[in-house]
Design a protein around this motif. Sequence first.
Motif, PDB file in Angstrom:
ATOM      1  N   VAL A   1      -8.913  -4.646   0.886  1.00 40.78           N
ATOM      2  CA  VAL A   1      -8.719  -4.116   2.244  1.00 40.78           C
ATOM      3  C   VAL A   1      -7.369  -4.565   2.790  1.00 40.78           C
ATOM      4  O   VAL A   1      -6.627  -3.775   3.383  1.00 40.78           O
ATOM      5  N   LEU A   2      -7.049  -5.842   2.569  1.00 41.03           N
ATOM      6  CA  LEU A   2      -5.763  -6.375   3.034  1.00 41.03           C
ATOM      7  C   LEU A   2      -4.605  -5.673   2.330  1.00 41.03           C
ATOM      8  O   LEU A   2      -3.612  -5.296   2.961  1.00 41.03           O
ATOM      9  N   LEU A   3      -4.742  -5.464   1.028  1.00 42.70           N
ATOM     10  CA  LEU A   3      -3.705  -4.783   0.255  1.00 42.70           C
ATOM     11  C   LEU A   3      -3.532  -3.340   0.719  1.00 42.70           C
ATOM     12  O   LEU A   3      -2.408  -2.819   0.780  1.00 42.70           O
ATOM     13  N   LEU A   4      -4.655  -2.679   1.065  1.00 42.81           N
ATOM     14  CA  LEU A   4      -4.599  -1.306   1.573  1.00 42.81           C
ATOM     15  C   LEU A   4      -3.825  -1.239   2.885  1.00 42.81           C
ATOM     16  O   LEU A   4      -2.962  -0.378   3.078  1.00 42.81           O
ATOM     17  N   ILE A   5      -4.117  -2.181   3.800  1.00 40.66           N
ATOM     18  CA  ILE A   5      -3.437  -2.206   5.104  1.00 40.66           C
ATOM     19  C   ILE A   5      -1.945  -2.466   4.927  1.00 40.66           C
ATOM     20  O   ILE A   5      -1.098  -1.793   5.537  1.00 40.66           O
TER      21      ILE A   5
ATOM     22  N   GLY B   1      -8.457  12.054 -12.915  1.00 41.76           N
ATOM     23  CA  GLY B   1      -9.458  12.767 -12.128  1.00 41.76           C
ATOM     24  C   GLY B   1     -10.398  11.864 -11.352  1.00 41.76           C
ATOM     25  O   GLY B   1     -11.190  12.337 -10.542  1.00 41.76           O
ATOM     26  N   GLN B   2     -10.301  10.532 -11.563  1.00 44.34           N
ATOM     27  CA  GLN B   2     -11.244   9.619 -10.925  1.00 44.34           C
ATOM     28  C   GLN B   2     -11.004   9.508  -9.419  1.00 44.34           C
ATOM     29  O   GLN B   2     -11.928   9.241  -8.660  1.00 44.34           O
ATOM     30  N   ALA B   3      -9.758   9.679  -8.990  1.00 43.18           N
ATOM     31  CA  ALA B   3      -9.427   9.515  -7.574  1.00 43.18           C
ATOM     32  C   ALA B   3      -9.048  10.834  -6.919  1.00 43.18           C
ATOM     33  O   ALA B   3      -8.440  10.846  -5.864  1.00 43.18           O
TER      34      ALA B   3
ATOM     35  N   ALA C   1      -8.010   2.151  -2.201  1.00 44.16           N
ATOM     36  CA  ALA C   1      -8.958   3.022  -1.499  1.00 44.16           C
ATOM     37  C   ALA C   1     -10.094   3.446  -2.430  1.00 44.16           C
ATOM     38  O   ALA C   1     -11.265   3.492  -2.027  1.00 44.16           O
ATOM     39  N   SER C   2      -9.765   3.752  -3.664  1.00 48.87           N
ATOM     40  CA  SER C   2     -10.782   4.141  -4.648  1.00 48.87           C
ATOM     41  C   SER C   2     -11.729   2.981  -4.939  1.00 48.87           C
ATOM     42  O   SER C   2     -12.943   3.161  -5.054  1.00 48.87           O
ATOM     43  N   PHE C   3     -11.169   1.777  -5.055  1.00 44.72           N
ATOM     44  CA  PHE C   3     -11.987   0.594  -5.321  1.00 44.72           C
ATOM     45  C   PHE C   3     -12.949   0.323  -4.167  1.00 44.72           C
ATOM     46  O   PHE C   3     -14.145   0.060  -4.373  1.00 44.72           O
TER      47      PHE C   3
ATOM     48  N   PRO D   1     -18.185   8.094  -0.665  1.00 40.32           N
ATOM     49  CA  PRO D   1     -17.436   9.058  -1.483  1.00 40.32           C
ATOM     50  C   PRO D   1     -15.934   8.905  -1.268  1.00 40.32           C
ATOM     51  O   PRO D   1     -15.471   8.693  -0.154  1.00 40.32           O
ATOM     52  N   ARG D   2     -15.166   9.030  -2.364  1.00 36.20           N
ATOM     53  CA  ARG D   2     -13.717   8.877  -2.274  1.00 36.20           C
ATOM     54  C   ARG D   2     -13.096   9.900  -1.327  1.00 36.20           C
ATOM     55  O   ARG D   2     -12.094   9.633  -0.668  1.00 36.20           O
ATOM     56  N   VAL D   3     -13.682  11.099  -1.274  1.00 36.55           N
ATOM     57  CA  VAL D   3     -13.137  12.136  -0.403  1.00 36.55           C
ATOM     58  C   VAL D   3     -13.217  11.719   1.061  1.00 36.55           C
ATOM     59  O   VAL D   3     -12.357  12.071   1.874  1.00 36.55           O
ATOM     60  N   VAL D   4     -14.259  10.924   1.423  1.00 37.25           N
ATOM     61  CA  VAL D   4     -14.402  10.443   2.803  1.00 37.25           C
ATOM     62  C   VAL D   4     -13.340   9.404   3.123  1.00 37.25           C
ATOM     63  O   VAL D   4     -12.720   9.432   4.198  1.00 37.25           O
ATOM     64  N   ILE D   5     -13.109   8.461   2.186  1.00 31.65           N
ATOM     65  CA  ILE D   5     -12.047   7.466   2.367  1.00 31.65           C
ATOM     66  C   ILE D   5     -10.699   8.156   2.503  1.00 31.65           C
ATOM     67  O   ILE D   5      -9.875   7.808   3.359  1.00 31.65           O
TER      68      ILE D   5
END
Length: 234
Positions: free
Chosen positions: A2-6, A62-64, A196-198, A206-210
């Motif tokens: 989460v920190l890395l994403l921000i 295709g995973q993300a 985000a995928s992790f 679901p990844r699409v929601v993130i």
Amino acid sequence: NVLLLIISLVILDKASHVTITNAVRVSSVTGFGKTTIGFILVGFSTSLPELCVSVIAALSYGQAIGVAIGNVLGSNIVNVCLIVGIAIILMAIRSKKTANMFPHITKEDMGSLYFGLFVASIIPLSLVYIAYASQIVGIILLVIFIVYMYQLSRIKTVREEGSLGEEKRKLSRYGSFAFLGAMVVVLSSYFIVDTASFIATILGVPRVVIGATIVAFGTSIPELATSLNAVKHG
């Protein structure tokens, strides 16, 4: 994660700003008019985060891909509802009477705007209906994009002579900063997709929601900053 994403979203915002600012300076020095820059260069540059995030997501075997789809559709909602909404409110506050949203746009420009809005509305709905990816679909989308860019460039004027003096001597520096900024955008986009995928996998979201929420808002920061700055300067 989460920190890395921000951190990645913040770096993405700063790098996008550097890229956009210096790309606009390069265009100004080389002689392009401000209207052309606004329609094509700034619009395309502020979409650089979405482009990089989506490409990297699509290349992740295709995973993300859900992050890519959610990012694009979510960013459109953020741009049209949140960013335009804030810009209109601020514009209305600054103006004592009802403000004209399109004060300097000609009939030809409005025609292109109608076409762009039509494409932006129909294409996402069509893709949801098709529900599968193929080279033909991708080629059709790219052709539509090229046709639209050609339409815009045809009705815009370009100055014959470029800017002279001190600014012209800084051209190579502007170009270098634009290139380095773009590289940082690509790198931070990779971390955004990965983290985000992790997070989506761990939380069962679901990844699409993130992609449609956190990533979409993060990659729309350049559009928000540009729009607020434009309203500030009238």
